[in-house]
Structures are given as structure tokens and as C-alpha cells.
Design a protein around this motif. Structure first.
Motif, PDB file in Angstrom:
ATOM      1  N   MET A  17       0.854  -1.178   0.000  1.00  0.00           N
ATOM      2  CA  MET A  17       0.000   0.000   0.000  1.00  0.00           C
ATOM      3  C   MET A  17       0.893   1.232   0.000  1.00  0.00           C
ATOM      4  SD  MET A  17      -2.879   1.127   2.833  1.00  0.00           S
ATOM      5  CE  MET A  17      -1.734   1.314   4.185  1.00  0.00           C
ATOM      6  N   ASP A  21      -2.179   5.370  -3.502  1.00  0.00           N
ATOM      7  CA  ASP A  21      -3.279   4.428  -3.792  1.00  0.00           C
ATOM      8  C   ASP A  21      -4.623   5.034  -3.419  1.00  0.00           C
ATOM      9  OD1 ASP A  21      -1.516   2.485  -4.686  1.00  0.00           O
ATOM     10  OD2 ASP A  21      -1.445   1.442  -2.754  1.00  0.00           O
ATOM     11  N   PHE A  22      -4.600   6.091  -2.622  1.00  0.00           N
ATOM     12  CA  PHE A  22      -5.810   6.787  -2.216  1.00  0.00           C
ATOM     13  C   PHE A  22      -5.953   8.019  -3.098  1.00  0.00           C
ATOM     14  CE2 PHE A  22      -4.154   4.359   1.249  1.00  0.00           C
ATOM     15  CZ  PHE A  22      -5.272   3.693   1.722  1.00  0.00           C
ATOM     16  N   LYS A  23      -7.005   8.096  -3.873  1.00  0.00           N
ATOM     17  CA  LYS A  23      -7.172   9.168  -4.864  1.00  0.00           C
ATOM     18  C   LYS A  23      -7.150  10.563  -4.248  1.00  0.00           C
ATOM     19  CE  LYS A  23      -9.372   6.189  -8.032  1.00  0.00           C
ATOM     20  NZ  LYS A  23     -10.358   5.720  -8.843  1.00  0.00           N
ATOM     21  N   ALA A  59      -7.842   1.886   5.462  1.00  0.00           N
ATOM     22  CA  ALA A  59      -8.025   0.910   4.394  1.00  0.00           C
ATOM     23  C   ALA A  59      -8.414  -0.416   5.044  1.00  0.00           C
ATOM     24  CB  ALA A  59      -6.743   0.752   3.590  1.00  0.00           C
ATOM     25  N   SER A  61      -8.770  -4.911   4.495  1.00  0.00           N
ATOM     26  CA  SER A  61      -8.371  -6.099   3.760  1.00  0.00           C
ATOM     27  C   SER A  61      -8.769  -7.331   4.553  1.00  0.00           C
ATOM     28  CB  SER A  61      -6.857  -6.108   3.546  1.00  0.00           C
ATOM     29  OG  SER A  61      -6.463  -7.302   2.912  1.00  0.00           O
ATOM     30  N   GLY A  66      -2.818  -8.058   2.162  1.00  0.00           N
ATOM     31  CA  GLY A  66      -3.560  -7.499   1.040  1.00  0.00           C
ATOM     32  C   GLY A  66      -4.322  -8.546   0.262  1.00  0.00           C
ATOM     33  N   PRO A  67      -5.011  -8.128  -0.783  1.00  0.00           N
ATOM     34  CA  PRO A  67      -5.068  -6.761  -1.294  1.00  0.00           C
ATOM     35  C   PRO A  67      -5.848  -5.822  -0.363  1.00  0.00           C
ATOM     36  CG  PRO A  67      -6.630  -8.113  -2.490  1.00  0.00           C
ATOM     37  CD  PRO A  67      -5.869  -9.029  -1.564  1.00  0.00           C
ATOM     38  N   ILE A  68      -5.493  -4.558  -0.454  1.00  0.00           N
ATOM     39  CA  ILE A  68      -6.049  -3.535   0.430  1.00  0.00           C
ATOM     40  C   ILE A  68      -6.848  -2.530  -0.393  1.00  0.00           C
ATOM     41  CG2 ILE A  68      -5.401  -1.645   1.962  1.00  0.00           C
ATOM     42  CD1 ILE A  68      -2.942  -3.328   2.680  1.00  0.00           C
ATOM     43  N   LYS A  69      -7.974  -2.067   0.155  1.00  0.00           N
ATOM     44  CA  LYS A  69      -8.756  -1.036  -0.540  1.00  0.00           C
ATOM     45  C   LYS A  69      -9.117   0.088   0.413  1.00  0.00           C
ATOM     46  CE  LYS A  69     -13.568  -1.979  -0.317  1.00  0.00           C
ATOM     47  NZ  LYS A  69     -14.786  -2.104  -1.019  1.00  0.00           N
ATOM     48  N   ASP A  70      -9.278   1.268  -0.151  1.00  0.00           N
ATOM     49  CA  ASP A  70      -9.677   2.452   0.606  1.00  0.00           C
ATOM     50  C   ASP A  70     -11.053   2.190   1.207  1.00  0.00           C
ATOM     51  OD1 ASP A  70     -10.243   5.007   1.545  1.00  0.00           O
ATOM     52  OD2 ASP A  70      -9.649   6.001  -0.299  1.00  0.00           O
ATOM     53  N   ALA A  73     -13.098   6.017   0.748  1.00  0.00           N
ATOM     54  CA  ALA A  73     -12.898   6.843  -0.454  1.00  0.00           C
ATOM     55  C   ALA A  73     -12.778   8.326  -0.084  1.00  0.00           C
ATOM     56  CB  ALA A  73     -13.997   6.616  -1.480  1.00  0.00           C
TER      57      ALA A  73
END
Length: 89
Positions: A17, A21-23, A59, A61, A66-70, A73
């Protein structure tokens, strides 16, 4: 990401991460921490794109590697939510 079963011998899982990765983040991540529950929560501090300051992101998971997601958002806490923290230079 490093893991250990005995706090002596460590396994390097590589980077999974990064702040970008965070918009809504522009980088400069530090002070990361993971909390393991039914899912893994990853918290870190980053520089925020839209405000002149810092933010805490979260984030999630299913696995610590991982995989890791926000998770939201958006920032969990940002500099503009506080009144006593000065903005970044």
C-alpha cells in the motif's frame, strides 16, 4: 509489510500500500498501524490533495498482506476537521 510469529524472526511481504493508492492523498505516508479484527484495518497519516494539510486514512483487507482497498474513499480525519492544528507549510 513485515510479519513475525515470535517477534525475533521476521518475514518481508513487500510494500502492499502507498499513499497515492488513495485518490484523495498526494503522498508522504507515515505512522502506519494495522488493527486485526474480522477484517484488517490499516491506518496511516498522509498529505491531503484538496486541503493544505494532513489526513488520516483507513483501508481494509481480509488479509494483513492485502489486497487492500480504501475503506471510505475519503479521509477518516482531515486537517480541516480540527480547529487547533496548523496547516502544512
Amino acid at each position: 509489510m513485515f510479519s513475525s510469529d515470535d517477534m525475533v524472526n521476521w518475514t518481508d511481504h513487500g510494500s502492499h500500500m502507498k499513499a497515492t493508492d488513495f485518490k484523495w492523498a498526494k503522498g508522504g505516508a507515515w505512522a502506519a498501524h494495522t488493527v486485526e479484527k474480522t477484517v484488517n484495518f490499516f491506518y496511516t497519516t498522509v498529505r491531503h490533495v484538496a486541503i493544505n494539510g494532513f489526513a488520516v486514512n483507513v483501508a481494509v483487507s481480509a488479509s494483513p498482506t492485502g489486497p487492500i482497498k480504501d475503506a471510505l474513499a475519503k479521509a477518516l480525519i482531515s486537517n480541516d476537521m480540527t480547529t487547533t492544528t496548523p496547516t502544512a507549510p
